[in-house]
Design a protein around this motif. Sequence first.
Motif, short mmCIF file in Angstrom:
data_model
loop_
_atom_site.label_atom_id
_atom_site.label_comp_id
_atom_site.label_asym_id
_atom_site.label_seq_id
_atom_site.Cartn_x
_atom_site.Cartn_y
_atom_site.Cartn_z
N UNK A 186 0.82 -1.21 0.00
CA UNK A 186 0.00 0.00 0.00
C UNK A 186 0.86 1.26 0.00
N UNK A 187 2.16 1.09 0.16
CA UNK A 187 3.08 2.22 0.20
C UNK A 187 3.50 2.58 -1.23
N UNK A 188 4.20 3.70 -1.39
CA UNK A 188 4.72 4.07 -2.70
C UNK A 188 5.75 3.05 -3.18
N UNK A 189 6.07 3.09 -4.45
CA UNK A 189 7.06 2.16 -5.00
C UNK A 189 8.40 2.31 -4.28
N UNK A 219 -3.98 3.25 12.29
CA UNK A 219 -2.72 2.61 12.01
C UNK A 219 -2.73 1.68 10.80
N UNK A 220 -3.88 1.43 10.21
CA UNK A 220 -3.89 0.68 8.97
C UNK A 220 -3.78 1.58 7.76
N UNK A 221 -3.95 2.89 7.99
CA UNK A 221 -4.00 3.85 6.87
C UNK A 221 -2.81 4.80 6.90
N UNK A 222 -2.42 5.27 8.08
CA UNK A 222 -1.29 6.18 8.25
C UNK A 222 -1.44 7.42 7.37
N UNK A 223 -2.48 8.18 7.63
CA UNK A 223 -2.73 9.40 6.85
C UNK A 223 -1.62 10.44 7.06
N UNK A 224 -1.41 11.25 6.04
CA UNK A 224 -0.52 12.40 6.15
C UNK A 224 -1.36 13.62 6.49
N UNK A 225 -1.07 14.22 7.63
CA UNK A 225 -1.83 15.36 8.11
C UNK A 225 -1.15 16.65 7.65
N UNK A 226 -1.48 17.07 6.45
CA UNK A 226 -0.79 18.21 5.82
C UNK A 226 -1.59 19.50 5.84
N UNK A 227 -2.76 19.48 6.46
CA UNK A 227 -3.59 20.69 6.55
C UNK A 227 -4.13 20.81 7.96
N UNK A 228 -4.34 22.05 8.39
CA UNK A 228 -4.82 22.28 9.75
C UNK A 228 -6.15 21.56 10.01
N UNK A 229 -7.03 21.56 9.03
CA UNK A 229 -8.33 20.89 9.20
C UNK A 229 -8.14 19.39 9.43
N UNK A 230 -7.16 18.78 8.78
CA UNK A 230 -6.89 17.36 8.95
C UNK A 230 -6.32 17.08 10.35
#
Length: 264
Positions: free
Chosen positions: A77-80, A123-134
């Motif tokens: 599920x990660x990048x190449x 922990x199954x998704x590991x989102x990137x929190x790149x915005x204040x709303x997130x």
Amino acid sequence: MSACFAVISDIHGNLEGLQAVLSSIEKQGISEIICIGDVVGYGADPELCWILAKKNCAKILKGNHEAMLVGDIDSSKCSKLGQQSALWTKAHVSTNTQQELEKLPMSLNRYGADFFHAAPEDYGIWRYLNHASEIIEAFGQVKAPLVFYGHTHRPRITLVGYDGIVKQDILPQKKQHITVELDKWRCYVNPGSVGQQRDSHTDASYAICNLEDRIARITMIRIPYRRLTSYRKIKCYGCGEEAAAYLIREKVRRDWFELISHWR
């Protein structure tokens, strides 16, 4: 309650970055370090970084790269590049280290603050929190007014009122200091990355927290390290050219490093 500690994250097997950060922390007289995950991955020295982190950090959390390494999550599920890194790293850390990484906790509560690698319960998704709303959404159920998180590889300090309104959202490009009254504001701190920044500067970063009752004094530090050494190690016997190029954020520096490596 009073406390003073440093928070580091996303070392990613970068020995030169870690050595520089540890030296900087020591010079400032700070004896407690909390690492919030991803000691390994991408860099050329995962085993040495783990040994050094164990020696110097009071607490270490499990990041997504540790989770991939020990089979907690599927690396497909990660990048190449992330998948390639996971395979290379697994082949270059000892069985004992893998067993130790498997036992790492996912979160920590200390001094009334909460520490995570990424969004809690995610922990199954590991989102990137790149915005204040997130960030607000991810930590909305966390009771602690002070939260440290990593994973994005971008230094950030976000102040949010108890009414949910963002007061400040700072992306430090250099040393930055802020004083927070925790009775008035929630403070979310991302110390950035020791070993693989993803903003426009390659320099390593970390955070210092001085707590005195309900006052938090947060200082974000950014420091250079032996970037060419790290770059060449990754390119020549680490994860390869793509991972090495990804390490260096400034195009002029990256082009220069590629030229030097070509002729040496």
